[in-house]
Design a protein around this motif. Sequence first.
Motif, PDB file in Angstrom:
ATOM      1  N   UNK A  38       0.766  -1.177  -0.057  1.00 46.23           N
ATOM      2  CA  UNK A  38      -0.054  -0.149  -0.012  1.00 46.23           C
ATOM      3  C   UNK A  38       0.809   1.191   0.036  1.00 46.23           C
ATOM      4  N   UNK A  39       1.935   1.358   0.949  1.00 47.13           N
ATOM      5  CA  UNK A  39       2.818   2.472   0.977  1.00 47.13           C
ATOM      6  C   UNK A  39       3.327   2.549  -0.423  1.00 47.13           C
ATOM      7  N   UNK A  40       4.060   1.591  -1.030  1.00 45.33           N
ATOM      8  CA  UNK A  40       4.798   1.789  -2.322  1.00 45.33           C
ATOM      9  C   UNK A  40       3.831   2.429  -3.395  1.00 45.33           C
ATOM     10  N   UNK A  41       2.623   1.775  -3.394  1.00 49.07           N
ATOM     11  CA  UNK A  41       1.834   1.972  -4.508  1.00 49.07           C
ATOM     12  C   UNK A  41       1.454   3.553  -4.442  1.00 49.07           C
ATOM     13  N   UNK A  42       0.802   3.937  -3.127  1.00 48.21           N
ATOM     14  CA  UNK A  42       0.140   5.115  -2.978  1.00 48.21           C
ATOM     15  C   UNK A  42       1.449   6.206  -3.209  1.00 48.21           C
ATOM     16  N   UNK A  43       2.375   5.840  -2.733  1.00 51.76           N
ATOM     17  CA  UNK A  43       3.581   7.015  -2.598  1.00 51.76           C
ATOM     18  C   UNK A  43       4.259   7.046  -4.139  1.00 51.76           C
ATOM     19  N   UNK A  44       4.419   5.812  -4.731  1.00 51.88           N
ATOM     20  CA  UNK A  44       5.030   6.000  -5.894  1.00 51.88           C
ATOM     21  C   UNK A  44       4.113   6.600  -7.191  1.00 51.88           C
ATOM     22  N   UNK A  45       2.717   6.085  -6.974  1.00 53.02           N
ATOM     23  CA  UNK A  45       1.791   7.148  -7.796  1.00 53.02           C
ATOM     24  C   UNK A  45       1.765   8.637  -7.615  1.00 53.02           C
ATOM     25  N   UNK A  46       1.943   8.847  -6.337  1.00 52.46           N
ATOM     26  CA  UNK A  46       1.843  10.276  -5.772  1.00 52.46           C
ATOM     27  C   UNK A  46       3.024  11.144  -6.639  1.00 52.46           C
ATOM     28  N   UNK A  47       4.523  10.388  -6.557  1.00 51.57           N
ATOM     29  CA  UNK A  47       5.549  10.876  -7.102  1.00 51.57           C
ATOM     30  C   UNK A  47       5.217  11.108  -8.540  1.00 51.57           C
ATOM     31  N   UNK A  48       4.818  10.000  -9.410  1.00 57.75           N
ATOM     32  CA  UNK A  48       4.521  10.297 -10.642  1.00 57.75           C
ATOM     33  C   UNK A  48       3.406  11.171 -11.015  1.00 57.75           C
ATOM     34  N   UNK A  49       2.471  11.359 -10.075  1.00 61.34           N
ATOM     35  CA  UNK A  49       1.316  12.593 -10.363  1.00 61.34           C
ATOM     36  C   UNK A  49       2.039  13.737  -9.968  1.00 61.34           C
ATOM     37  N   UNK A  50       2.763  13.978  -9.029  1.00 61.59           N
ATOM     38  CA  UNK A  50       3.506  15.345  -8.904  1.00 61.59           C
ATOM     39  C   UNK A  50       4.509  15.578 -10.044  1.00 61.59           C
ATOM     40  N   UNK A  51       5.103  14.609 -10.757  1.00 69.04           N
ATOM     41  CA  UNK A  51       5.867  14.890 -11.867  1.00 69.04           C
ATOM     42  C   UNK A  51       5.060  15.307 -13.079  1.00 69.04           C
ATOM     43  N   UNK A  52       3.835  14.655 -13.408  1.00 65.59           N
ATOM     44  CA  UNK A  52       3.210  15.024 -14.407  1.00 65.59           C
ATOM     45  C   UNK A  52       2.306  16.369 -14.382  1.00 65.59           C
ATOM     46  N   UNK A  53       1.984  16.418 -12.984  1.00 67.57           N
ATOM     47  CA  UNK A  53       1.151  17.839 -13.162  1.00 67.57           C
ATOM     48  C   UNK A  53       2.189  19.000 -12.983  1.00 67.57           C
ATOM     49  N   UNK A  54       3.312  18.933 -12.635  1.00 63.23           N
ATOM     50  CA  UNK A  54       4.363  20.092 -12.496  1.00 63.23           C
ATOM     51  C   UNK A  54       5.186  20.120 -13.719  1.00 63.23           C
ATOM     52  N   UNK A  55       5.139  19.234 -14.601  1.00 61.02           N
ATOM     53  CA  UNK A  55       6.065  19.148 -15.865  1.00 61.02           C
ATOM     54  C   UNK A  55       6.005  20.523 -16.708  1.00 61.02           C
ATOM     55  N   UNK A  56       4.959  21.015 -16.915  1.00 65.63           N
ATOM     56  CA  UNK A  56       4.817  22.286 -17.745  1.00 65.63           C
ATOM     57  C   UNK A  56       4.766  23.659 -16.942  1.00 65.63           C
TER      58      UNK A  56
END
Length: 144
Positions: free
Chosen positions: A45-63
């Motif tokens: 659960x920790x690995x899925x939630x926190x990895x997906x959060x890092x991916x979301x952060x990357x995609x939302x702040x890319x531009x």
Amino acid sequence: MPSHDARTIRGAAIPTAVAGVVATAIAAAVAGSKGAIGAAFAAALVMVFFASGQIALDRLTRNNPQLMMAVALLVYTTQILLVGIVLAVFKDTSLFNTKVFAFTLLGCVFIWSGGQVRTHLKAKQFYVQNDDKPDEQVKPGRQQ
């Protein structure tokens, strides 16, 4: 995904996975199969939630990197709320040992966060990105 973001996820996921395996083994020895299931579920659960959060952060702040802090706080708050919802849903479950689940979840969150901090401290990232192209640079003695 930029390589520094992949490095951040790897730097946090590997220690968390190792801690999850260790916690699962300890839980199996101490609390039996239900403890092992709880520890494995918490680590996943920790690995899925926190990895997906890092991916979301990357995609939302890319531009728009100026939104980094606001988006990071939103993503982290969402992660904590989702973990809280999972805790509320499985509060009275008999599928796994809830105490082992809770302690493993807490430990894995600390290890994930520590892994992220360590990776960021060891990374050699530029703070300022030069957007100038080599042929557009001002030559000495010329003014724009």
